[in-house]
Motif scaffolding. Structure first.
Motif, short mmCIF file in Angstrom:
data_model
loop_
_atom_site.label_atom_id
_atom_site.label_comp_id
_atom_site.label_asym_id
_atom_site.label_seq_id
_atom_site.Cartn_x
_atom_site.Cartn_y
_atom_site.Cartn_z
N MET A 166 -13.91 -17.52 -15.41
CA MET A 166 -12.70 -17.94 -14.74
C MET A 166 -11.50 -17.29 -15.40
O MET A 166 -11.41 -17.23 -16.63
N SER A 167 -10.53 -16.81 -14.60
CA SER A 167 -9.36 -16.16 -15.15
C SER A 167 -8.46 -17.17 -15.82
O SER A 167 -8.47 -18.37 -15.51
N HIS A 168 -7.63 -16.67 -16.75
CA HIS A 168 -6.70 -17.55 -17.45
C HIS A 168 -5.71 -18.16 -16.46
O HIS A 168 -5.30 -19.32 -16.61
N GLY A 169 -5.32 -17.38 -15.42
CA GLY A 169 -4.38 -17.89 -14.42
C GLY A 169 -4.91 -19.10 -13.68
O GLY A 169 -4.17 -20.08 -13.46
N ILE A 170 -6.17 -19.04 -13.27
CA ILE A 170 -6.78 -20.18 -12.56
C ILE A 170 -6.90 -21.38 -13.50
O ILE A 170 -6.63 -22.52 -13.12
N GLU A 171 -7.30 -21.11 -14.74
CA GLU A 171 -7.43 -22.17 -15.74
C GLU A 171 -6.10 -22.90 -15.91
O GLU A 171 -6.04 -24.14 -15.93
N LYS A 172 -5.03 -22.14 -16.03
CA LYS A 172 -3.70 -22.74 -16.21
C LYS A 172 -3.25 -23.47 -14.95
O LYS A 172 -2.70 -24.57 -15.03
N ALA A 173 -3.50 -22.87 -13.79
CA ALA A 173 -3.03 -23.45 -12.52
C ALA A 173 -3.68 -24.80 -12.26
O ALA A 173 -3.01 -25.74 -11.82
N ARG A 174 -4.98 -24.93 -12.51
CA ARG A 174 -5.66 -26.18 -12.18
C ARG A 174 -5.29 -27.31 -13.14
O ARG A 174 -5.53 -28.47 -12.84
N LYS A 175 -4.71 -26.98 -14.30
CA LYS A 175 -4.31 -28.01 -15.27
C LYS A 175 -2.92 -28.55 -14.99
O LYS A 175 -2.51 -29.54 -15.60
N GLN A 176 -2.18 -27.92 -14.07
CA GLN A 176 -0.81 -28.35 -13.80
C GLN A 176 -0.80 -29.74 -13.15
O GLN A 176 -1.71 -30.10 -12.40
N GLN A 177 0.25 -30.50 -13.43
CA GLN A 177 0.37 -31.83 -12.86
C GLN A 177 1.02 -31.78 -11.47
O GLN A 177 1.80 -30.89 -11.17
N VAL A 178 0.66 -32.77 -10.66
CA VAL A 178 1.20 -32.88 -9.30
C VAL A 178 2.03 -34.15 -9.24
O VAL A 178 1.53 -35.23 -8.96
N ALA A 179 3.32 -34.03 -9.54
CA ALA A 179 4.19 -35.20 -9.66
C ALA A 179 4.85 -35.53 -8.33
O ALA A 179 5.51 -34.69 -7.72
N LYS A 180 4.66 -36.77 -7.88
CA LYS A 180 5.24 -37.26 -6.63
C LYS A 180 5.80 -38.65 -6.86
O LYS A 180 5.23 -39.42 -7.64
N SER A 181 6.86 -38.99 -6.15
CA SER A 181 7.39 -40.35 -6.26
C SER A 181 6.40 -41.32 -5.61
O SER A 181 5.74 -40.98 -4.63
N THR A 182 6.32 -42.52 -6.16
CA THR A 182 5.39 -43.51 -5.59
C THR A 182 5.85 -43.95 -4.21
O THR A 182 5.03 -44.37 -3.39
N LYS A 183 7.14 -43.88 -3.92
CA LYS A 183 7.62 -44.24 -2.58
C LYS A 183 7.03 -43.29 -1.56
O LYS A 183 6.59 -43.70 -0.48
N MET A 184 6.99 -42.00 -1.90
CA MET A 184 6.39 -41.00 -1.01
C MET A 184 4.90 -41.30 -0.81
O MET A 184 4.39 -41.25 0.31
N VAL A 185 4.22 -41.63 -1.89
CA VAL A 185 2.78 -41.87 -1.82
C VAL A 185 2.47 -43.15 -1.06
O VAL A 185 1.55 -43.18 -0.22
N GLN A 186 3.20 -44.21 -1.32
CA GLN A 186 2.89 -45.52 -0.75
C GLN A 186 3.42 -45.71 0.66
O GLN A 186 2.83 -46.47 1.44
N GLU A 187 4.51 -45.03 1.00
CA GLU A 187 5.16 -45.31 2.28
C GLU A 187 5.22 -44.11 3.22
O GLU A 187 5.56 -44.26 4.39
N GLY A 188 4.91 -42.90 2.72
CA GLY A 188 4.97 -41.72 3.56
C GLY A 188 3.91 -41.75 4.66
O GLY A 188 2.78 -42.16 4.43
N LYS A 189 4.28 -41.32 5.85
CA LYS A 189 3.37 -41.32 6.99
C LYS A 189 3.01 -39.87 7.28
O LYS A 189 3.76 -39.14 7.93
N PHE A 190 1.84 -39.45 6.79
CA PHE A 190 1.45 -38.05 6.80
C PHE A 190 0.45 -37.72 7.90
O PHE A 190 -0.22 -38.60 8.44
N SER A 191 0.33 -36.43 8.15
CA SER A 191 -0.75 -35.91 8.98
C SER A 191 -1.13 -34.55 8.42
O SER A 191 -0.58 -33.52 8.78
N LEU A 192 -2.06 -34.58 7.46
CA LEU A 192 -2.50 -33.35 6.79
C LEU A 192 -4.01 -33.28 6.79
O LEU A 192 -4.69 -34.29 6.53
N SER A 193 -4.54 -32.11 7.06
CA SER A 193 -5.99 -31.91 6.92
C SER A 193 -6.32 -31.86 5.43
O SER A 193 -5.42 -31.83 4.59
N LEU A 194 -7.60 -31.84 5.09
CA LEU A 194 -8.00 -31.76 3.69
C LEU A 194 -7.45 -30.50 3.05
O LEU A 194 -6.89 -30.54 1.94
N VAL A 195 -7.60 -29.36 3.72
CA VAL A 195 -7.11 -28.09 3.16
C VAL A 195 -5.59 -28.12 3.01
O VAL A 195 -5.04 -27.67 1.99
#
Length: 428
Positions: free
Chosen positions: A1-30
Motif C-alpha cells: 500500500m502506498s504511503h498516500g493511501i495509508e495517510k488518507a485512510r487515517k484522516q478523521q471525518v469531523a462532522k457536527s452532531t446536529k448534521m448527523v442527528q438531524e440531517g435529512k440525506f439521500s446518498l448511495s453507499l458510494v
C-alpha cells in the motif's frame, strides 16, 4: 500500500452532531463514502474558502477498493462528484424553518494528471468548520478507514448516528416506525421530494421495513456486524414491544442500542484487521456474541466487563514481568558500581548520572578517617535516606525538582547528620 493511501485512510471525518442527528440525506453507499473522503481533507484551521486537492486514483482506491475502478478513476470520480454536486440535504433550523444545504461549491478536474480541486459550499460551514472552537457545537470524528470498507448502504449512516450519542451514553432508545422525529427509520432513510405535496420532503422508507424481521435482516444485522468489525465501538440492539409509557404492542415500536468503546486489545485487533483488508487480505470473519441466560443488555455489558478484566490481568502480569526484569537489570548495574546499596535504593527515582552525583555529594561531607572506607556505601545510603524520606513526606515544599532538592540537602546537610556517630565510624 502506498504511503498516500495509508495517510488518507487515517484522516478523521469531523462532522457536527446536529448534521448527523438531524440531517435529512439521500446518498448511495458510494456517495456516502465519497463525502466522508472529501470531509476527511478538512483540517481544524481551515475555513469555508479552503480549496482541497486530491487525485482520482487515491479517491477511487479509498472508496471502491477495486483495481478495475482505479483503471477508470477519472471517469468514475467525475460521475460521483457530478451526482454529489447536484444533490442537497435538508435540516431544520432553530427558528423552525427548513434549510436546503448544498454539498459542493467548486469542482475542477484535470484529465491529464487526474488531479481534482473542490470547495465545500458555504452552506456547509456550520456543520464542518470551527467545530473545535465553538463550544455550542458537538462533533464526531471517526477515522475514514472505519467506514470506507463497509459494504452495506446503511452501515456508515448508523455508525455516525450511534457514535454521536455514544459520547455520553451507553444506551440510546429510538422509536421504530412511528413517523415521529425520533423514529430511527426516518433518521437513516433517504429523503426525497414528496410527489403529492410540492415543496415537501418525505422519508423514503422501503415497504419491507414494516416487517421487523426484514428490517433486521437487511439493515440492522449487517450494520451491527460491520460496525463491530471495522470501527472503534461495539454495539448491539434490542427490539422493544412497549412504548415509552409502557403500553404493549404486537410488533416492535422502539429499538434500544447498546454501545461501548472497544477495549485496548479489541482496538489492536480491529486495526490489524483493517491493515490486512487494506493490503488485500479480505477476511470478514466476525465472532458472534454467545447466548447467555440473561437480558441482552446485561450480556452485552458483562461481556465487555469480562474483556476489560482479562486485559487488566494480562497487563498486570506484564507489569510484574517488566518490574522483575528492571530489578534484575538494576542489580547488574549496581554490581558494576562502588555503591551497589546506594544505587538500588535510588534507581527507580533517578538516572545513573543523578545517582552518581548524589553519592559523591554524600561522601564530600565526611572528614578524613571518619568512616571505614568499605562502609562508605552503607553510610551514604543511611545519610541520603534521612533527607529523602523527609522530602517525600513534604512534597509541597519542593519548589524545583525532587532531585535538586535532595542534592541541595545532601550538600548543605541542613540538620548536621554527617558528623553524628554511626556504627561505621573509623576504628583504627
Amino acid at each position: 500500500m502506498s504511503h498516500g493511501i495509508e495517510k488518507a485512510r487515517k484522516q478523521q471525518v469531523a462532522k457536527s452532531t446536529k448534521m448527523v442527528q438531524e440531517g435529512k440525506f439521500s446518498l448511495s453507499l458510494v456517495e456516502s463514502k465519497a463525502v466522508n473522503y472529501l470531509i476527511s481533507k478538512i483540517k481544524p484551521t481551515d475555513d469555508i474558502n479552503t480549496v482541497y486537492t486530491f487525485n482520482c486514483s487515491e479517491f477511487q482506491q479509498i472508496i471502491h477498493r477495486s483495481a478495475s475502478a482505479n483503471k477508470l478513476s477519472y471517469t468514475n470520480t467525475k460521475a460521483i462528484l457530478n451526482d454529489i454536486g447536484q444533490k442537497t440535504w435538508w435540516i431544520t433550523l432553530e427558528s423552525g424553518k427548513e434549510a436546503m444545504v448544498h454539498w459542493l461549491n467548486v469542482v475542477h478536474m484535470d484529465p491529464g494528471s487526474g488531479d481534482v480541486e473542490i470547495k465545500f459550499h458555504e452552506d456547509m460551514f456550520p456543520f464542518l468548520y470551527n467545530l473545535m472552537t465553538d463550544k455550542e457545537k458537538y462533533y464526531i470524528a471517526p477515522r475514514l478507514e472505519e467506514t470506507s470498507l463497509m459494504t452495506h448502504k446503511y452501515s456508515p449512516r448508523i455508525f455516525d448516528l450511534l457514535r454521536s450519542y455514544q459520547f455520553n451514553n451507553k444506551t440510546w432508545t429510538f422509536e421504530l416506525g412511528t413517523g415521529t422525529d425520533n423514529d430511527f427509520m426516518r433518521k437513516i432513510a433517504d429523503w426525497e421530494p414528496d410527489p403529492n405535496k410540492k415543496g415537501k420532503n418525505v422519508a423514503k422508507i422501503p415497504k419491507s421495513w414494516l416487517k421487523f424481521s426484514f428490517f433486521e435482516r437487511d439493515v440492522l444485522a449487517p450494520a451491527r456486524e460491520e460496525i463491530n468489525h471495522y470501527t472503534d465501538i461495539k454495539i448491539n440492539y434490542e427490539a422493544l414491544k412497549t412504548d415509552a409509557m409502557g403500553k404493549k404492542y404486537r410488533r416492535p415500536v422502539r429499538i434500544k442500542f447498546l454501545m461501548l468503546p472497544k477495549t485496548s486489545g479489541e482496538l489492536k485487533e480491529t486495526q490489524s484487521m483493517l491493515d490486512s483488508e487494506y493490503n488485500g487480505n479480505f477476511d470478514n470473519i466476525v465472532d458472534d456474541m454467545e447466548p447467555h441466560q440473561m437480558t441482552l443488555e446485561e450480556s452485552f455489558f458483562m461481556q465487555d466487563q469480562m474483556q476489560r478484566e482479562k486485559e487488566e490481568e494480562i497487563r498486570a502480569e506484564e507489569v510484574i514481568v517488566e518490574a522483575a526484569n528492571a530489578e534484575e537489570l538494576a542489580e547488574q548495574r549496581a554490581d558494576e558500581t562502588v555503591y551497589p546499596v546506594f544505587y538500588m535504593a535510588l534507581y527507580k527515582d533517578f538516572n545513573e548520572d543523578q545517582i552518581d552525583h548524589l553519592y559523591h555529594a554524600c561522601i564530600k561531607n565526611l572528614e578524613p578517617k571518619q568512616i571505614q572506607f568499605d562502609a562508605y556505601d552503607m553510610w551514604a545510603t543511611d545519610y541520603m535516606t534521612h533527607y529523602f524520606d523527609w522530602i517525600k513526606a513534604t512534597p509541597e515544599d519542593t519548589k524545583t525538582t525532587t532531585y535538586k532538592r535532595l542534592l541541595a540537602s545532601l550538600v548543605n546537610d541542613y540538620e548536621g547528620i554527617a558528623q553524628k556517630p554511626t556504627m561505621w565510624d573509623w576504628k583504627g
